[in-house]
Design a protein around this motif. Structure first.
Motif, PDB file in Angstrom:
ATOM      1  N   ASP A   1     -58.874 -28.962   3.902  1.00  0.00           N
ATOM      2  CA  ASP A   1     -59.730 -27.435   3.211  1.00  0.00           C
ATOM      3  C   ASP A   1     -60.182 -26.486   4.159  1.00  0.00           C
ATOM      4  O   ASP A   1     -60.329 -27.308   5.230  1.00  0.00           O
ATOM      5  CB  ASP A   1     -61.018 -28.075   2.272  1.00  0.00           C
ATOM      6  CG  ASP A   1     -60.327 -28.811   1.108  1.00  0.00           C
ATOM      7  OD1 ASP A   1     -60.035 -28.001   0.710  1.00  0.00           O
ATOM      8  OD2 ASP A   1     -60.585 -30.319   0.974  1.00  0.00           O
TER       9      ASP A   1
ATOM     10  N   SER B   1     -65.529 -27.832  -2.639  1.00  0.00           N
ATOM     11  CA  SER B   1     -64.526 -28.051  -3.924  1.00  0.00           C
ATOM     12  C   SER B   1     -63.352 -29.488  -3.991  1.00  0.00           C
ATOM     13  O   SER B   1     -63.302 -30.123  -4.289  1.00  0.00           O
ATOM     14  CB  SER B   1     -63.553 -26.408  -3.954  1.00  0.00           C
ATOM     15  OG  SER B   1     -64.489 -25.556  -4.037  1.00  0.00           O
TER      16      SER B   1
ATOM     17  N   ALA C   1     -68.388 -23.419   0.519  1.00  0.00           N
ATOM     18  CA  ALA C   1     -67.532 -24.006  -1.254  1.00  0.00           C
ATOM     19  C   ALA C   1     -66.419 -24.406  -1.410  1.00  0.00           C
ATOM     20  O   ALA C   1     -66.079 -24.842  -1.439  1.00  0.00           O
ATOM     21  CB  ALA C   1     -67.560 -22.162  -1.244  1.00  0.00           C
ATOM     22  N   ALA C   2     -65.679 -24.341   0.222  1.00  0.00           N
ATOM     23  CA  ALA C   2     -64.683 -25.432  -0.215  1.00  0.00           C
ATOM     24  C   ALA C   2     -64.307 -26.453   0.263  1.00  0.00           C
ATOM     25  O   ALA C   2     -63.884 -27.471  -0.345  1.00  0.00           O
ATOM     26  CB  ALA C   2     -64.054 -25.109   1.678  1.00  0.00           C
TER      27      ALA C   2
ATOM     28  N   ILE D   1     -65.436 -32.869  -5.212  1.00  0.00           N
ATOM     29  CA  ILE D   1     -65.328 -32.806  -6.650  1.00  0.00           C
ATOM     30  C   ILE D   1     -64.148 -33.152  -6.668  1.00  0.00           C
ATOM     31  O   ILE D   1     -63.871 -33.537  -7.778  1.00  0.00           O
ATOM     32  CB  ILE D   1     -65.462 -31.379  -7.099  1.00  0.00           C
ATOM     33  CG1 ILE D   1     -67.150 -29.987  -7.432  1.00  0.00           C
ATOM     34  CG2 ILE D   1     -65.282 -31.311  -8.615  1.00  0.00           C
ATOM     35  CD1 ILE D   1     -67.379 -29.726  -7.530  1.00  0.00           C
ATOM     36  N   ARG D   2     -63.052 -32.545  -6.096  1.00  0.00           N
ATOM     37  CA  ARG D   2     -61.456 -32.611  -6.634  1.00  0.00           C
ATOM     38  C   ARG D   2     -61.371 -34.813  -6.151  1.00  0.00           C
ATOM     39  O   ARG D   2     -60.740 -34.993  -6.957  1.00  0.00           O
ATOM     40  CB  ARG D   2     -61.456 -32.249  -5.539  1.00  0.00           C
ATOM     41  CG  ARG D   2     -60.128 -30.445  -6.325  1.00  0.00           C
ATOM     42  CD  ARG D   2     -59.026 -29.989  -5.504  1.00  0.00           C
ATOM     43  NE  ARG D   2     -58.891 -30.675  -4.230  1.00  0.00           N
ATOM     44  CZ  ARG D   2     -59.332 -29.329  -3.733  1.00  0.00           C
ATOM     45  NH1 ARG D   2     -60.254 -28.692  -4.205  1.00  0.00           N
ATOM     46  NH2 ARG D   2     -59.835 -29.512  -2.226  1.00  0.00           N
TER      47      ARG D   2
END
Length: 162
Positions: free
Chosen positions: A55, A106, A102-103, A109-110
């Motif tokens: 990311d 994310s 934010a990346a 969460i993934r």
């Protein structure tokens, strides 16, 4: 800080509060080892935040003529941004840090939902990873899922018989 009138997508350096064209690669042969050339020119890795291999991430270098910054993900990377002072570098990092954060969130969460083995949400998956550790997590979650499915089957059987 403002952009110069010539707003192409090449490397930039900040001079007197304005971004100007600056081409790091112009001095290099086409087949150059960029990491080696950077080291030879006195640029040393300073620090990184985020994960530029997957990311979004930011990598910085420090040299006798200032600092370089580059934003990258697994597929692409930005032109170099060159600043002369540490406060200028910190200002750039402050602008990019929210995107990296934010990346990273994310990606977390993934990753928490990657196995698809737990019926709960993100919090439950994160708690399971914390409880079991990364290495044993998949097997433990698979075992728990089988046990939950077996218990549900037994309850259905008992209702049918009772």
């Amino acid at each position: 800080m403002t952009n110069s009138d010539n707003d192409d997508l090449g490397d930039r350096q900040l001079k007197d509060g304005r971004w100007e064209n600056w081409d790091f690669y112009s001095r290099l042969p086409d087949d150059a080892d960029v990491a080696k050339e950077m080291k030879d020119q006195g640029w040393n890795e300073f620090f990184s935040i985020g994960d530029g291999e997957g990311d979004l991430g930011i990598k910085t270098w420090q040299g006798k003529h200032g600092y370089l910054l580059q934003v990258a993900d697994a597929a692409q990377f930005s032109p170099f941004l060159k600043v002369d002072t540490f406060p200028e570098l910190m200002e750039l990092l402050a602008k990019w840090a929210p995107a990296v954060q934010a990346a990273s969130v994310s990606a977390l969460i993934r990753a928490a939902n990657d196995y698809g083995l737990h019926d709960g949400g993100v919090v439950e998956n994160l708690a399971a990873k914390a409880a079991y550790g990364v290495g044993d997590l998949k097997e433990k979650l698979e075992k728990e899922k089988r046990q939950r499915e077996q218990a549900a089957w037994r309850r259905r059987q008992q209702r049918g018989q009772g």
